[in-house]
Design a protein around this motif. Structure first.
Motif, mmCIF file in Angstrom:
data_model
loop_
_atom_site.group_PDB
_atom_site.id
_atom_site.type_symbol
_atom_site.label_atom_id
_atom_site.label_comp_id
_atom_site.label_asym_id
_atom_site.label_seq_id
_atom_site.Cartn_x
_atom_site.Cartn_y
_atom_site.Cartn_z
ATOM 1 N N PRO A 1 0.788 -1.097 -0.183
ATOM 2 C CA PRO A 1 -0.031 0.083 -0.043
ATOM 3 C C PRO A 1 0.711 1.324 0.048
ATOM 4 C CG PRO A 1 -1.052 -1.516 1.427
ATOM 5 C CD PRO A 1 0.207 -2.209 1.170
ATOM 6 N N PHE A 2 1.931 1.373 0.795
ATOM 7 C CA PHE A 2 2.873 2.138 0.846
ATOM 8 C C PHE A 2 3.468 2.543 -0.511
ATOM 9 C CE2 PHE A 2 6.816 4.591 1.488
ATOM 10 C CZ PHE A 2 6.644 5.578 2.311
ATOM 11 N N GLN A 3 3.910 1.362 -1.142
ATOM 12 C CA GLN A 3 4.324 1.700 -2.492
ATOM 13 C C GLN A 3 3.449 2.191 -3.712
ATOM 14 O OE1 GLN A 3 7.244 -0.767 -3.894
ATOM 15 N NE2 GLN A 3 7.095 -0.192 -5.932
ATOM 16 N N THR A 4 2.226 2.078 -3.555
ATOM 17 C CA THR A 4 1.186 2.346 -4.481
ATOM 18 C C THR A 4 0.633 3.672 -4.423
ATOM 19 O OG1 THR A 4 -0.367 1.244 -3.359
ATOM 20 C CG2 THR A 4 0.483 -0.022 -5.022
ATOM 21 N N THR A 5 0.778 4.021 -3.191
ATOM 22 C CA THR A 5 -0.066 5.128 -2.807
ATOM 23 C C THR A 5 0.876 6.473 -2.678
ATOM 24 O OG1 THR A 5 0.017 4.645 -0.371
ATOM 25 C CG2 THR A 5 -2.055 4.341 -1.881
ATOM 26 N N LEU A 6 2.053 6.568 -1.888
ATOM 27 C CA LEU A 6 2.727 7.489 -1.544
ATOM 28 C C LEU A 6 4.311 7.490 -2.017
ATOM 29 C CD1 LEU A 6 1.889 7.351 2.490
ATOM 30 C CD2 LEU A 6 1.219 9.062 0.678
ATOM 31 N N LEU A 7 4.534 6.511 -2.639
ATOM 32 C CA LEU A 7 6.099 6.374 -3.031
ATOM 33 C C LEU A 7 6.470 7.145 -4.256
ATOM 34 C CD1 LEU A 7 8.474 5.057 -1.577
ATOM 35 C CD2 LEU A 7 8.425 3.154 -3.343
ATOM 36 N N HIS A 8 5.410 7.341 -4.720
ATOM 37 C CA HIS A 8 5.411 8.258 -6.228
ATOM 38 C C HIS A 8 5.951 9.530 -6.017
ATOM 39 C CE1 HIS A 8 1.435 9.372 -5.081
ATOM 40 N NE2 HIS A 8 1.704 10.659 -5.777
ATOM 41 N N TYR A 9 5.909 10.074 -4.800
ATOM 42 C CA TYR A 9 6.506 11.248 -4.201
ATOM 43 C C TYR A 9 8.137 11.265 -4.252
ATOM 44 C CZ TYR A 9 2.133 12.988 -2.876
ATOM 45 O OH TYR A 9 0.493 13.389 -2.888
ATOM 46 N N ALA A 10 8.481 9.917 -3.982
ATOM 47 C CA ALA A 10 9.952 9.905 -4.069
ATOM 48 C C ALA A 10 10.483 9.291 -5.236
ATOM 49 C CB ALA A 10 10.330 9.107 -2.813
ATOM 50 N N SER A 11 9.704 9.383 -6.422
ATOM 51 C CA SER A 11 10.436 8.969 -7.735
ATOM 52 C C SER A 11 11.303 9.629 -8.287
ATOM 53 C CB SER A 11 9.105 8.737 -8.674
ATOM 54 O OG SER A 11 8.623 9.720 -9.062
ATOM 55 N N VAL A 12 12.302 8.915 -8.974
ATOM 56 C CA VAL A 12 13.531 9.522 -9.765
ATOM 57 C C VAL A 12 13.086 9.222 -11.188
ATOM 58 C CG1 VAL A 12 15.947 9.812 -9.916
ATOM 59 C CG2 VAL A 12 14.765 9.266 -7.842
ATOM 60 N N PHE A 13 13.057 10.342 -12.014
ATOM 61 C CA PHE A 13 12.733 10.248 -13.488
ATOM 62 C C PHE A 13 11.622 9.136 -13.636
ATOM 63 C CE2 PHE A 13 17.433 10.216 -13.603
ATOM 64 C CZ PHE A 13 17.611 11.729 -13.795
ATOM 65 N N GLY A 14 10.455 9.336 -12.734
ATOM 66 C CA GLY A 14 9.236 8.503 -12.855
ATOM 67 C C GLY A 14 9.175 7.357 -12.137
ATOM 68 N N VAL A 15 10.455 6.713 -11.884
ATOM 69 C CA VAL A 15 10.718 5.563 -11.392
ATOM 70 C C VAL A 15 10.928 5.340 -9.933
ATOM 71 C CG1 VAL A 15 12.299 3.417 -11.497
ATOM 72 C CG2 VAL A 15 11.969 4.938 -13.473
ATOM 73 N N ARG A 16 10.130 4.519 -9.298
ATOM 74 C CA ARG A 16 10.178 4.318 -7.842
ATOM 75 C C ARG A 16 11.022 3.091 -7.529
ATOM 76 N NH1 ARG A 16 4.096 3.373 -7.721
ATOM 77 N NH2 ARG A 16 4.866 2.158 -9.646
ATOM 78 N N PRO A 17 11.598 3.111 -6.236
ATOM 79 C CA PRO A 17 12.275 2.059 -5.707
ATOM 80 C C PRO A 17 11.166 0.549 -5.679
ATOM 81 C CG PRO A 17 12.238 3.492 -4.083
ATOM 82 C CD PRO A 17 11.562 4.270 -5.417
ATOM 83 N N ASP A 18 11.449 -0.265 -5.823
ATOM 84 C CA ASP A 18 10.720 -1.617 -5.420
ATOM 85 C C ASP A 18 10.746 -2.048 -4.203
ATOM 86 O OD1 ASP A 18 8.950 -3.866 -5.706
ATOM 87 O OD2 ASP A 18 9.845 -4.615 -7.513
ATOM 88 N N LEU A 19 9.913 -1.430 -3.293
ATOM 89 C CA LEU A 19 10.075 -1.745 -1.852
ATOM 90 C C LEU A 19 9.624 -3.265 -1.577
ATOM 91 C CD1 LEU A 19 8.093 1.144 -0.210
ATOM 92 C CD2 LEU A 19 10.511 0.634 -0.392
#
Lengths: 166, 293
Positions: free
Chosen positions: A15-33
């Motif tokens: 849930p954290f990955q899908t909702t909030l992690l896009h704020y921490a994306s780099v070039f539109g890519v998020r880390p895979d938690l």
């Protein structure tokens, strides 16, 4: 205690990955938690723990992803298992080793995704590698190494206690 | 004894001089004032130096008081005012957000009332769990009647289609994802094709007939041939048409009509046409638009 920790990870990570992690994306890519969590648990808790948590996290990720239902289950479960094997056979794990290991596992996992996308040609493969695979590997490795640094002391203590008990 | 006598004489002299002055002031007012003015000129100059000195000290004290001691309360007042400003800024932002939300909901309501389709409003609650698919998660699922392959739109145009559902949420594959395909038609020339996503985050209209005269700027809408979308919903505008020698079809890159990165609320099309009359009305509207120059 361990069960509760894994349960918490299983319920919180995706849930954290899908909702909030896009704020921490780099070039539109998020880390895979999910991948990072499965690998860390594998490294620290053994291949069985890594495999089980990876399978659960992968299942949750598949439910909230537009891709096929098997990809995350396989890649996250496999990543946890591989990390567990690596952790078992390494005498001394440093943050640098952890960074390199996570980057390699992340690249392998991404390769499965890239293959499942049926790229039209080498151009698309290279575009996927450049825009997603390498960026995600960097993010996963950095995040995993950071978390490992935080939990290393505790893990070392646990390991000493375990070795002492053995 | 001598001192006391002298003092007594001086006092009497002073009293007499003062009485003379008073008498002079009463009897000869203008002359006495001129005299006083004449005497007062040099005296004033003598006094001006200490006056200036005392004045500067006074000003200094006043400055110190007003600038430092008295500013204790001003400092506190300033802090309070800053707090008030922050509070008002926050309230202002909230009000602006409320106004924006109301405007958005008004647009959605108008769209829902005018749309010929049966729709279900849903909120975007997350993004795809991986970096490999352009998808989003909605807060409506099977328990709300959502099924896979249903279309998802906003008042601006097509968003994507539902590819996965569970009881409380569903996953939408966006129109820009390479795995998505929607039947589209160029509004001006009525040439049909398939709209697919690209790796670059845009979409592409494929299988346009070779003889078609499509050009950049043409709008692409849904053709209604697939079950998910009714006819005439905006997909995007052509930005570049490609025709390679030897190819059987043309293709064109599309800039999607909807800004897919800033979606909060969407509509899931549960039935493309609510009733036949509405469908007929829509078709007439579309044909009417085509006849306009």
């Amino acid at each position: 205690m361990k069960f509760l920790l894994y349960l918490l990870l299983a319920l919180v990570v995706v849930p954290f990955q899908t909702t909030l992690l896009h704020y921490a994306s780099v070039f539109g890519v998020r880390p895979d938690l999910g991948l990072v969590a499965a690998c860390l648990v594998g490294f620290l808790g053994g291949e069985l723990d890594g495999l089980i948590l990876g399978l659960i996290l992968g299942c949750f990720q598949d439910m909230l992803s537009a891709g096929d239902l098997w990809i995350n289950v396989v890649t996250k479960g496999g990543s946890g298992f591989l990390a567990g094997l690596a952790g078992r056979h390494m005498a001394h794990i440093t943050p640098a080793v952890m960074t390199a290991g996570l980057a390699i596992i992340s690249c392998l996992s991404s390769a499965v995704f890239l293959y499942s996308m049926n790229p039209a040609g080498l151009d698309e493969v290279w575009l996927g590698v450049r825009s997603t695979v390498l960026v995600q590997a960097g993010l996963d490795a950095a995040l995993g190494a950071g978390l490992y640094l935080v939990f290393r002391q505790r893990w070392s203590d646990d390991r000493m206690v375990t070795e002492g008990a053995l | 004894m001598a001192i006391s006598r002298s003092t007594y004489g001086t006092r009497r002299l002073a009293i007499v001089l003062f009485a003379c002055l008073l008498i002079a002031l009463f009897l000869l007012p203008s002359q006495s004032q001129r005299l006083l003015q004449y005497v007062g000129g040099p005296l004033g100059q003598v006094l001006s130096l200490p006056l200036a000195a005392f004045s500067s000290v006074d000003h200094g004290i006043a400055d110190i008081w007003n600038g430092y001691v008295a500013l204790q309360s001003v400092h506190e007042e300033n802090r309070q005012l800053h707090r008030d400003i922050e509070l008002l800024k926050g309230q202002n932002n909230q009000l602006r957000e409320s106004v924006t939300a109301v405007q958005r909901y008004e647009t959605l309501l108008n769209f829902k009332q005018q749309s010929p389709s049966q729709t279900l409003a849903a909120q975007v609650i997350g993004r795809d769990a991986t970096n490999w698919y352009r998808g989003m998660i909605l807060n409506k699922g099977e328990s709300d009647g959502v099924k896979t392959e249903m279309g998802v739109v906003t008042p601006a145009g097509v968003v994507g289609r539902v590819v996965k559902t569970n009881s409380t949420s569903s996953v939408v594959l966006l129109v820009t994802d390479p795995n998505n395909a929607i039947a589209g038609v160029v509004q001006r020339t009525r040439d049909e094709g398939i709209v697919e996503g690209t790796s670059h985050g845009r979409a592409r209209l494929k299988y346009i007939p070779l003889l078609s005269r499509v050009q950049a700027g043409d709008r692409v809408v849904t053709s209604g041939l697939t079950g998910a979308f009714p006819r005439g919903l905006a997909i995007g505008s052509l930005i570049q048409v490609e025709k390679s020698e030897g190819d059987l079809f043309q293709s064109a890159e599309i800039e999607p009509e909807v800004d897919l990165s800033k979606l909060d609320e969407v509509f899931i099309i549960t039935a493309p046409y609510e009733d036949a009359d509405a469908a007929q009305k829509l078709l007439q509207t579309i044909h009417g638009d085509r006849k306009k120059p």
